[in-house]
Structure formats: structure tokens, C-alpha cells
Write a protein that holds these residues in place. Sequence first.
Motif, short mmCIF file in Angstrom:
data_model
loop_
_atom_site.label_atom_id
_atom_site.label_comp_id
_atom_site.label_asym_id
_atom_site.label_seq_id
_atom_site.Cartn_x
_atom_site.Cartn_y
_atom_site.Cartn_z
N LEU A 157 -24.90 92.50 8.61
CA LEU A 157 -26.27 92.00 8.44
C LEU A 157 -26.82 92.36 7.07
CD1 LEU A 157 -27.75 92.84 11.98
CD2 LEU A 157 -27.06 90.60 11.09
N PHE A 158 -26.57 93.58 6.62
CA PHE A 158 -27.04 93.98 5.30
C PHE A 158 -26.39 93.13 4.22
CE2 PHE A 158 -28.61 98.14 6.96
CZ PHE A 158 -29.86 98.10 6.35
N GLY A 159 -25.09 92.91 4.34
CA GLY A 159 -24.38 92.08 3.37
C GLY A 159 -24.94 90.67 3.34
N PHE A 160 -25.21 90.13 4.53
CA PHE A 160 -25.74 88.76 4.62
C PHE A 160 -27.09 88.65 3.94
CE2 PHE A 160 -28.22 85.42 6.55
CZ PHE A 160 -27.32 84.36 6.65
N PHE A 161 -28.02 89.51 4.30
CA PHE A 161 -29.38 89.39 3.78
C PHE A 161 -29.47 89.74 2.30
CE2 PHE A 161 -30.46 89.81 8.36
CZ PHE A 161 -31.17 88.63 8.48
N VAL A 218 -14.36 83.14 -4.41
CA VAL A 218 -14.49 84.07 -5.53
C VAL A 218 -15.48 85.18 -5.19
CG1 VAL A 218 -15.20 84.30 -7.94
CG2 VAL A 218 -13.88 82.31 -7.22
N VAL A 219 -16.56 84.83 -4.49
CA VAL A 219 -17.53 85.84 -4.06
C VAL A 219 -16.85 86.90 -3.20
CG1 VAL A 219 -19.59 86.24 -2.65
CG2 VAL A 219 -19.52 84.30 -4.21
N PHE A 220 -15.94 86.45 -2.33
CA PHE A 220 -15.21 87.39 -1.47
C PHE A 220 -14.46 88.42 -2.30
CE2 PHE A 220 -11.18 88.65 0.46
CZ PHE A 220 -11.61 89.18 1.67
N PHE A 221 -13.67 87.97 -3.27
CA PHE A 221 -12.88 88.89 -4.08
C PHE A 221 -13.75 89.75 -4.99
CE2 PHE A 221 -9.53 85.76 -3.04
CZ PHE A 221 -8.58 86.63 -2.53
N GLN A 222 -14.82 89.17 -5.53
CA GLN A 222 -15.72 89.94 -6.38
C GLN A 222 -16.38 91.07 -5.59
OE1 GLN A 222 -18.26 86.78 -7.81
NE2 GLN A 222 -17.31 86.79 -9.83
N THR A 223 -16.82 90.76 -4.38
CA THR A 223 -17.48 91.77 -3.55
C THR A 223 -16.49 92.85 -3.12
OG1 THR A 223 -18.93 90.03 -2.72
CG2 THR A 223 -18.97 92.13 -1.56
N PHE A 224 -15.29 92.43 -2.75
CA PHE A 224 -14.28 93.38 -2.32
C PHE A 224 -13.93 94.35 -3.45
CE2 PHE A 224 -9.84 94.58 -1.24
CZ PHE A 224 -10.08 95.13 0.02
N GLY A 281 -20.19 89.69 5.34
CA GLY A 281 -21.62 89.40 5.37
C GLY A 281 -22.10 88.80 4.06
N VAL A 282 -21.61 89.34 2.95
CA VAL A 282 -21.98 88.82 1.63
C VAL A 282 -21.50 87.38 1.48
CG1 VAL A 282 -21.53 89.01 -0.84
CG2 VAL A 282 -22.06 91.06 0.49
N VAL A 283 -20.27 87.12 1.87
CA VAL A 283 -19.72 85.76 1.75
C VAL A 283 -20.51 84.79 2.63
CG1 VAL A 283 -17.69 84.31 2.17
CG2 VAL A 283 -17.41 86.58 1.17
N MET A 284 -20.82 85.21 3.85
CA MET A 284 -21.58 84.35 4.76
C MET A 284 -22.98 84.07 4.21
SD MET A 284 -20.39 86.15 8.33
CE MET A 284 -21.67 85.37 9.31
N GLY A 285 -23.62 85.09 3.66
CA GLY A 285 -24.95 84.91 3.10
C GLY A 285 -24.94 83.97 1.91
N SER A 286 -23.96 84.14 1.02
CA SER A 286 -23.85 83.28 -0.16
C SER A 286 -23.57 81.84 0.25
CB SER A 286 -22.74 83.78 -1.09
OG SER A 286 -23.02 85.09 -1.55
N PHE A 287 -22.61 81.66 1.18
CA PHE A 287 -22.26 80.30 1.60
C PHE A 287 -23.43 79.63 2.31
CE2 PHE A 287 -20.53 77.16 4.55
CZ PHE A 287 -19.75 76.40 3.69
N SER A 288 -24.21 80.38 3.06
CA SER A 288 -25.35 79.78 3.77
C SER A 288 -26.38 79.23 2.78
CB SER A 288 -26.01 80.81 4.69
OG SER A 288 -26.61 81.86 3.97
N VAL A 289 -26.56 79.92 1.64
CA VAL A 289 -27.47 79.41 0.61
C VAL A 289 -26.89 78.16 -0.03
CG1 VAL A 289 -28.58 79.88 -1.60
CG2 VAL A 289 -28.49 81.66 0.14
#
Length: 208
Positions: free
Chosen positions: A8-12, A50-56, A156-164
Motif C-alpha cells: 500500500l505504501f509503495g502504491f500510494f 523499467v520502474v520495476f527494476f529501478q525500484t528494486f 506496489g510502486v509498479v502498480m501505482g505507476s501503472f495505474s497513473v
Amino acid sequence: MSFLLPLLFGFFISFLAVILPGLINMTGAKISMQEGKNEALSFALGASLVVFFQTFIAVLFARYINKHQQIVTTLQEIGIFVFTGLSIYFFWIAKKPKKLNRSVKIKGKSNRFFFGVFLSLLNFLPIPFYVFASISLASLRYFSFEKTQIISFVLGVVMGSFSVFYSYIVSFKLIQSKTDFLLRNSNNIIGSVTTFMAIITIIKLFWS
């Protein structure tokens, strides 16, 4: 709960980080209008990969830094000056953004997935941003650098970015007025965020 909270934190965090009109958002919207939704979604998937690998990479780097408290303290001290400087810049120095140019056309029809990968690779800011975000969450005990929580946060980060990206693709015509509002007030929005981060960093550094 140990999996859900970082998700949730990653998403928001990512949702708020990319909600303002930017290169990837606007390009995805234009591809959708000019070439169709499927091409735009392919573009968004490439950018999200790319967001996935950058965040990881960012979280792994943050885990190393977190093991060395002196580095964390130094980064927090630097962060105070950086966020304060950014706040001053966006509130009083930065010029007001111009209105979006909707007449720009995207030339060529190469594979949109790889085009999304390419544009996302041009943006290096997510790595230091998520380094700081994950360290901050860990210092507040909302996140730990265990494998499960790392995976949860990254997803969560990937899901949040993709949702935007998806929101811009499927409803850009409906949110054009909102997009213009966000663009016109983007300096104030970013300045408010950086001011908040500076205050939180100061409190954490001197009262922890």
C-alpha cells in the motif's frame, strides 16, 4: 499484514510521485488518442517494467545504506538542504509551466513497448527517490528490508505507476481540465511536497 502494508505504501507513494503531467503520462495519452488504447497500454507496460527494476535497485541500495547508520544520518542532513532548496526554487524561482501543447504528434510506429522502456530509462530520478522513500519508511518502522517486504513494496510502486499511466490513457479527454490545473499549479504542489519532506526529515533527525 507484513506484505500488505509495504504494498500500500509503495502504491500510494508512486501514485503521488507520477500523478503530475510528465513525459511518460502525456506520451501514453497521445499514443492512445493517435494509435489506440492497445498501443498505449503496450507503451505503459514497457515503462512500468523499467520502474520495476529501478525500484528494486533503489531498495537494494537503500538496504545497504540502512546497515550503515552514519550514511543514513549524512543523507538525512543533506536531504534537509536539498528539500529546502527545492522548496525555495519551486515556490519563488521556477517559472510558471506553459499550457500543454495538444497538437504535438508522435511520429513513427515502432514497437511501443520498447518505446516505453526507452523513455522510462531516460528518467533516473526514481532511483534516488525510492532510496530515500524506503529508508524513511524503514526509519518509521513501516517497512523492513526483508525479501517479502521488498517484493511487496516494489510491486506496489509498479502498480501505482501503472495505474497513473492507465488513467491518462483511458480517460485523458475527461481529465484534460484537471491536467491543465495540475500543470499550472505543479510548482506549488511540488514545493509543498518538498517542504513537507524537509520538515519530516528535520523532526526525524533531531527528535528521533
